[in-house]
Enzyme design. Structure first.
Site, mmCIF file in Angstrom:
data_model
loop_
_atom_site.group_PDB
_atom_site.id
_atom_site.type_symbol
_atom_site.label_atom_id
_atom_site.label_comp_id
_atom_site.label_asym_id
_atom_site.label_seq_id
_atom_site.Cartn_x
_atom_site.Cartn_y
_atom_site.Cartn_z
ATOM 1 N N HIS A 243 0.554 -1.109 -0.415
ATOM 2 C CA HIS A 243 0.112 -0.042 0.271
ATOM 3 C C HIS A 243 0.977 1.460 -0.113
ATOM 4 O O HIS A 243 0.733 1.501 -0.683
ATOM 5 C CB HIS A 243 -0.811 -0.198 1.660
ATOM 6 C CG HIS A 243 -1.730 -1.304 1.492
ATOM 7 N ND1 HIS A 243 -3.182 -1.729 0.948
ATOM 8 C CD2 HIS A 243 -1.328 -2.086 2.574
ATOM 9 C CE1 HIS A 243 -3.610 -2.478 1.149
ATOM 10 N NE2 HIS A 243 -2.731 -2.719 2.711
HETATM 11 C C1 BDR Z 1 -3.117 0.657 4.834
HETATM 12 O O1 BDR Z 1 -3.441 0.298 6.650
HETATM 13 C C2 BDR Z 1 -2.203 -0.681 6.874
HETATM 14 O O2 BDR Z 1 -2.993 -1.252 7.670
HETATM 15 C C3 BDR Z 1 -1.459 0.158 6.253
HETATM 16 O O3 BDR Z 1 0.206 0.224 6.531
HETATM 17 C C4 BDR Z 1 -1.727 1.016 5.595
HETATM 18 O O4 BDR Z 1 -1.130 1.652 5.690
HETATM 19 C C5 BDR Z 1 -4.149 -0.226 4.200
HETATM 20 O O5 BDR Z 1 -5.844 0.132 4.551
#
Ligand code: BDR
Ligand code: CA
Length: 313
Positions: A243
């Site tokens: 992400h």
């Molecule tokens: C986001 O939530 C966190 O778990 C990850 O680091 C990312 O920023 C994804 O939904």
């Protein structure tokens, strides 16, 4: 090319860690003014520690790391140990950090930096809940027009949600903060799940990290090995979604991403849809556009860039 000055606001998190490593590996394009920690994936004490672990892994102990808000603006903290493990950085064995945290609060650092640097030269890169950024904007509304851009990971439209059926984790944890940031008037670029669920660490991509043979390459392979279990079980996907590195990759190679400049509002009242990013993708309202909401990524180009850059550390 003059590097873009950025502040990385983060809750590491394995994918946050990779985002930070990518930025630190790219000094020609990115100058990291500081890393500000926020509570999110794990409590603040751990995110502030993990940010330093990552800077040291990159061989950059001089990077300034600040500790920020330990809870959302008006809610209890929701964490994600079920995804990231107890430490937030489960996977590799990494040493305790020896660098210390800066004395200043992260919010003060954000405000003072935006006031000190010429207007329009500092980009904020939030990779976690938007509590630090919203707190800075509440305390110092004069900083909003000075922000060059906010490039954030958060939200979803076509993928809808990951932490609830309708919300993505970063926005869900502090929806009020997100609503204030999206209303602040600064240029915003969003990397939603619609993009990040296409940035999957498949086996060959994981092998390529490991094959770098460096402490960074091996640690990133071990982090993504750990982090992929959750998404494999939940979505049946081919590997861990990276992400947050979409944010720092965008700063280096914006042409890897495409989306639309549209209106995005944050749901803050409905319990059922709390934290939903209501993205007017089809432009069916006349609400003004306030964000560039990405949808597509050149995943091959993204992983080629990432692997090459990690190899520089
Ligand atoms: C986001 O939530 C966190 O778990 C990850 O680091 C990312 O920023 C994804 O939904
Ligand atoms: Ca994150």
């Amino acid at each position: 090319m003059t590097p873009r000055k950025i502040i990385i606001d983060t809750d590491p998190g394995q994918d946050d860690a990779v985002a930070i490593l990518l930025a630190l590996a790219s000094p020609e394009e990115i100058e990291v003014l500081g890393v500000t920690a926020v509570a999110g994936n794990v409590p603040l004490e751990l995110t502030a520690k993990n940010a330093r672990v990552v800077c040291e892994l990159a061989g950059r102990p001089e990077v300034r790391v600040f500790s920020g808000c330990d809870r959302p603006l008006g809610r209890d903290l929701v964490t994600a140990e079920h995804v990231h493990g107890k430490t937030g950085l489960d996977g590799p064995e990494l040493p305790e950090p020896t660098m210390s945290l800066e004395d200043r609060h992260a919010v003060d650092f954000i405000i003072e930096t935006l006031r000190a640097e010429p207007p329009g030269t500092v980009t904020l890169c939030p990779l976690g809940p938007l509590t630090n950024i919203a707190t800075a904007l509440r305390r110092a509304p004069d900083i909003a027009p000075r922000i060059a851009e906010i490039v954030l990971m958060g939200g979803a439209y076509f993928e809808v949600g990951n932490i609830t059926p309708t919300a993505e984790f970063n926005i869900y944890v502090d929806p009020e903060a997100a609503a204030e940031v999206f209303a602040a008037g600064a240029p915003i670029t969003v990397m939603p799940l619609d993009v990040t669920h296409k940035a999957l660490v498949t086996k060959p991509r994981n092998d390529a990290f490991r094959a770098l043979g460096t402490p960074v390459g091996i640690a990133v392979a071990e982090m993504t090995d750990f982090f992929e279990r959750f998404d494999r079980e939940k979505y049946g996907s081919e590997g861990a979604p990276l992400h947050d590195p979409c944010v720092t990759a965008y700063l280096i190679r914006p042409e890897l991403f495409s989306g639309r400049h549209i209106n995005v509002e944050i749901e803050t009242t409905s319990e059922l849809c709390m934290g939903m990013t209501v993205a007017d993708w089809w432009r069916v309202t006349d609400r003004p556009a306030n964000a560039t909401f990405m949808r597509e990524i050149d995943a091959e180009g993204f992983f080629a860039l990432l692997t090459e850059r990690l190899g520089r550390l």
